[in-house]
Design an enzyme around this catalytic site. Structure first.
Site, PDB file in Angstrom:
ATOM      1  CG  ASP A 253       5.166   3.812   1.493  1.00 45.35           C
ATOM      2  OD1 ASP A 253       5.545   4.730   2.852  1.00 45.35           O
ATOM      3  OD2 ASP A 253       4.303   4.245   1.249  1.00 45.35           O
TER       4      ASP A 253
ATOM      5  CE  LYS B 219      -0.615   5.720   7.608  1.00 46.18           C
ATOM      6  NZ  LYS B 219      -0.638   5.571   6.137  1.00 46.18           N
TER       7      LYS B 219
ATOM      8  CG  PHE C  47      -1.917   0.808   1.185  1.00 45.90           C
ATOM      9  CD1 PHE C  47      -2.898   1.193   0.475  1.00 45.90           C
ATOM     10  CD2 PHE C  47      -1.315   2.357   1.789  1.00 45.90           C
ATOM     11  CE1 PHE C  47      -3.758   2.160   0.762  1.00 45.90           C
ATOM     12  CE2 PHE C  47      -2.636   3.306   1.593  1.00 45.90           C
ATOM     13  CZ  PHE C  47      -3.211   3.565   0.780  1.00 45.90           C
TER      14      PHE C  47
HETATM   15  C1  LIG Z   1      -0.990   5.893   5.309  1.00 43.55           C
HETATM   16  C2  LIG Z   1       0.037   4.664   4.378  1.00 43.55           C
HETATM   17  C3  LIG Z   1       0.378   5.967   2.952  1.00 43.55           C
HETATM   18  C4  LIG Z   1      -0.413   7.255   2.568  1.00 43.55           C
HETATM   19  O1  LIG Z   1      -0.815   7.879   3.370  1.00 43.55           O
HETATM   20  P1  LIG Z   1      -1.751   9.151   3.493  1.00 43.55           P
HETATM   21  O2  LIG Z   1      -1.220  11.183   3.994  1.00 43.55           O
HETATM   22  O3  LIG Z   1      -2.815   8.203   3.807  1.00 43.55           O
HETATM   23  O4  LIG Z   1      -1.465   9.500   1.671  1.00 43.55           O
HETATM   24  C5  LIG Z   1       1.505   5.313   2.183  1.00 43.55           C
HETATM   25  N1  LIG Z   1       1.522   4.431   2.390  1.00 43.55           N
HETATM   26  C6  LIG Z   1       1.936   3.836   3.344  1.00 43.55           C
HETATM   27  C7  LIG Z   1       2.890   2.535   3.886  1.00 43.55           C
HETATM   28  C8  LIG Z   1       1.145   3.857   4.542  1.00 43.55           C
HETATM   29  O5  LIG Z   1       0.958   3.548   5.701  1.00 43.55           O
END
Ligand SMILES: *Cc1c(COP(=O)(O)O)cnc(C)c1O
Length: 402
Positions: free
Chosen positions: A222, A251, A136
C-alpha cells in the site's frame, strides 16, 4: 435553491466525521496557504500527502484548464487516451505490467484485495490475507478489514472474513502465520503513515518479499501515502530492491485530482477479466490527464531525488531540536519527506500543535502525540529551516507556559 455566500460558515449541515480546525483556506501557492482572514501558513500537510508539487503549480493548472475545455468524462465504455499514457508512464517506471484506475486510496486497496482474492480463487482457493497491527488501508469494508487499528474498525463489524494481523516490523511472525493459514496475500505499508510514521527496520520488505516468494503468496504494498516520490524513490519498495506483485496508489498520483491505481504484474493482472472489476469515474480523462502532467513535472524537475536529500536535511535539523528538548521530544524519524516528530505525551503534543498553527506552521497531529510532516517535494531548505524554527518555537512556548 439559494446560491452565493453561505449563511452557514462552519458547515453545521455536514456529518461530523472530521474534527477540523476552525480555519477556512482561501488560496494556496507553492508551500503556502492563506486563510479567509489573510493569515499565511507554511503548509506541511499537503492535503495529506496529495499536493506533492505544492499548491496551484502552473503545470497542474495548465493541465486542468486545457483538459476541461476538451473532455472531462466519458466512462470506461470507451478507450481513454490519457489513461493509456498514464499507465505507460507507471509501467515504464515500476515493476508493473498492467494498471487499473480508480479514484481514491481505499478503492486502490479494495481493487488490490479483490485482485489477490481472484488470483487466490484460481490458484487452489486461497483467500486469507495477512496484514499488520497499526496498519491503515482505508475506510471501505475490504480496506477496513485490512486496517489494524481498533479505532477505525469499531462499530462496523462484521468485517470481511479471512484477515489476520501480525506485529509490524516482524517478518518471522508473517512467515509463521503464512505456513499455518496458506494466505493469498500479505498487505502492508512500506512506512506506516497514519500510525505515526513508523519506519520498519532495514531489510524488512526484502524479508517479507522472500517469505511471500517461498510460500506462493502475493505481496501487496500500500503505497497510497508513500508512493509517487515522497520517500526519495518514485516507489518506496525501490529502497529495498524488492518486486511486489500488487501496489496500491492514490493521494499524490492525481496532483490534487482524485485518482487511484492498482499496479500489478501480468501474472496477477490476467485474473481481472472483463466485468471482474470496474469504476464509472475511474481513470477519467481529466484525472488521468492531470496525473500525467504531475508525474512528468516531478520527473523532469528531479523532485524524487530532491525529496530524499531534503528529507535527510530536515531530519538532521530536527534532531538538533530534539537534542535541545530531550525530555519532550521522544523520537525523530522518517524517510525522505514523510517525517514524524514524536512527543513525550499527547497533552504536550496537542499544545505544541495549537501553538504551531498559531505561529503559522501546519502539520498533522497523528496518533495523538506525533507531528506527521508532509512537505511538498518542491519545498526548499529555507522553508525547511523556517519549519524547524517554528517547531522549536512552539516547543519553547509550551515549555515556558508551564
Ligand atoms: C490515505 C490512505 C489510504 C486511503 O486513501 P483514501 O483516498 O482516503 O481512501 C489508504 N492507505 C494508506 C496507506 C493511506 O495513507
Amino acid at each position: 435553491m439559494r446560491s452565493g455566500k453561505t449563511k452557514d460558515p462552519m458547515g453545521k449541515y455536514l456529518m461530523e466525521t472530521y474534527s477540523r480546525l476552525p480555519i477556512t483556506m482561501r488560496k494556496g501557492k507553492g508551500s503556502w496557504l492563506w486563510d479567509t482572514e489573510g493569515k499565511k501558513y507554511l503548509d506541511y500537510t499537503t492535503g495529506i500527502a496529495v499536493n506533492n508539487l505544492g499548491h496551484c503549480h502552473p503545470m497542474i493548472t495548465d493541465a486542468i484548464t486545457s483538459q476541461i475545455s476538451k473532455l472531462i468524462h466519458t466512462s470506461n465504455l470507451f478507450n481513454i487516451e490519457n489513461q493509456n499514457t498514464l499507465s505507460e508512464i507507471l509501467v515504464s517506471n515500476s515493476f508493473a505490467d498492467k494498471v487499473f484506475f480508480c479514484n481514491s486510496g481505499t478503492e486502490a486497496v479494495e481493487g488490490s484485495i479483490k485482485l489477490a482474492r481472484k488470483w487466490g480463487a484460481e490458484n487452489g482457493g486461497k483467500f486469507a490475507v495477512i496484514s499488520t497491527e497499526g496498519a491503515f488501508h482505508g475506510r471501505t469494508f475490504g480496506a477496513l478489514s485490512a486496517t489494524g487499528s481498533e479505532k477505525y474498525r469499531q462499530g462496523f463489524s462484521p468485517l470481511l472474513e479471512g484477515f489476520h494481523f501480525t506485529p509490524y516490523g516482524n517478518p518471522e511472525a508473517i512467515a509463521r502465520l503464512a505456513a499455518e493459514i496458506n494466505p493469498c496475500a500479505v498487505i502492508l505499508e512500506p512506512v506506516q503513515g497514519e500510525n505515526g510514521v513508523v519506519v520498519p527496520p532495514p531489510g524488512y520488505l526484502k524479508q517479507i518479499s522472500d517469505i511471500c516468494g517461498k510460500s506462493d503468496t502475493l505481496l501487496i504494498l500500500d503505497e497510497v501515502q508513500v508512493g509517487m516520490g515522497r520517500t526519495g524513490k518514485l516507489f518506496a519498495y525501490e529502497h529495498e530492491n524488492v518486486s511486489p506483485d500488487i501496489v496500491a496508489l492514490a493521494k499524490a498520483l492525481g496532483g490534487g485530482m482524485p485518482c487511484g491505481a492498482v499496479l500489478a504484474t501480468d501474472d496477477v493482472a490476467k485474473h481481472f477479466t472483463p466485468g471482474a472489476h470496474g469504476s464509472t469515474f475511474g481513470g477519467n480523462p481529466l484525472a488521468t490527464g492531470v496525473a500525467c502532467a504531475t508525474i512528468e513535472t516531478m520527473l523532469r524537475e528531479n523532485l524524487v531525488e530532491r525529496a530524499g536529500e531534503l528529507g535527510d536535511y530536515f531530519l538532521g535539523k530536527l534532531k538538533e531540536v530534539q537534542g535541545k528538548y530531550p525530555e519532550h521530544v521522544r523520537g525523530i524519524r522518517g524517510k525522505g519527506l514523510i517525517i514524524g516528530v514524536e512527543f513525550s505525551d499527547s497533552t504536550f503534543a496537542r499544545n505544541c500543535f495549537s501553538v504551531s498553527v498559531k505561529n503559522g506552521l501546519l502539520v498533522i497531529l497523528t496518533v495523538e502525540r506525533v507531528f506527521r510532516i508532509l512537505p511538498p517535494l518542491n519545498t526548499n531548505k529555507e522553508e525547511i529551516d523556517l519549519a524547524v524554527t517554528l517547531i522549536a518555537k512552539s516547543i519553547e512556548e509550551v515549555v515556558s507556559s508551564g
